[in-house]
Design a protein around this motif. Structure first.
Motif, short mmCIF file in Angstrom:
data_model
loop_
_atom_site.label_atom_id
_atom_site.label_comp_id
_atom_site.label_asym_id
_atom_site.label_seq_id
_atom_site.Cartn_x
_atom_site.Cartn_y
_atom_site.Cartn_z
N ARG A 193 2.61 2.15 -3.41
CA ARG A 193 1.85 2.44 -4.63
C ARG A 193 2.08 3.86 -5.11
NH1 ARG A 193 -4.25 2.61 -2.10
NH2 ARG A 193 -3.69 4.02 -0.43
N VAL A 194 1.96 4.01 -6.41
CA VAL A 194 2.17 5.32 -7.05
C VAL A 194 0.82 6.02 -7.12
CG1 VAL A 194 2.95 6.49 -9.13
CG2 VAL A 194 4.08 4.39 -8.38
N HIS A 195 0.81 7.26 -6.70
CA HIS A 195 -0.46 8.02 -6.73
C HIS A 195 -0.59 8.77 -8.03
CE1 HIS A 195 -1.48 7.17 -2.61
NE2 HIS A 195 -0.23 7.39 -2.28
N ILE A 228 0.84 -1.20 0.00
CA ILE A 228 0.00 0.00 0.00
C ILE A 228 0.87 1.25 0.00
CG2 ILE A 228 -1.66 1.34 1.35
CD1 ILE A 228 -2.83 -1.42 2.29
#
Length: 86
Positions: free
Chosen positions: A84-86, A81
């Motif tokens: 992760r790339v936003h 989590i």
């Protein structure tokens, strides 16, 4: 009565210090990760394209029975989590 209360507090302190790791069977690891059993075992296989050295290694409990440490599975999920790339 006061002596009983002290013993209860001491027992509670001992129990909290002796946290027994919770073990998850494969079905629960599948449920929590959303991965199939094939994918999980591929992630553990160094020869597989899906090998993931960060995935928790199972613990052999007895002949034919393995489980995963719940805190290690939770940490792996939390790291996924966080990564992760936003």
């Amino acid at each position: 009565m006061e002596n009983l209360n002290v013993n209860t507090q001491q027992n509670a302190a001992i129990l909290s210090a002796l946290q027994i790791p919770r073990m998850l069977p494969l079905k629960q690891v599948i449920y929590y990760t959303g991965l199939s059993s094939t994918t999980i075992y591929d992630m553990l296989d160094k020869k597989s394209n899906r090998y993931d050295p960060t995935f928790p290694i199972q613990v052999k409990l007895s002949k034919g029975r393995v489980a995963w440490v719940e805190s290690e599975v939770a940490e792996w999920i939390e790291n996924k989590i966080a990564a992760r790339v936003h």
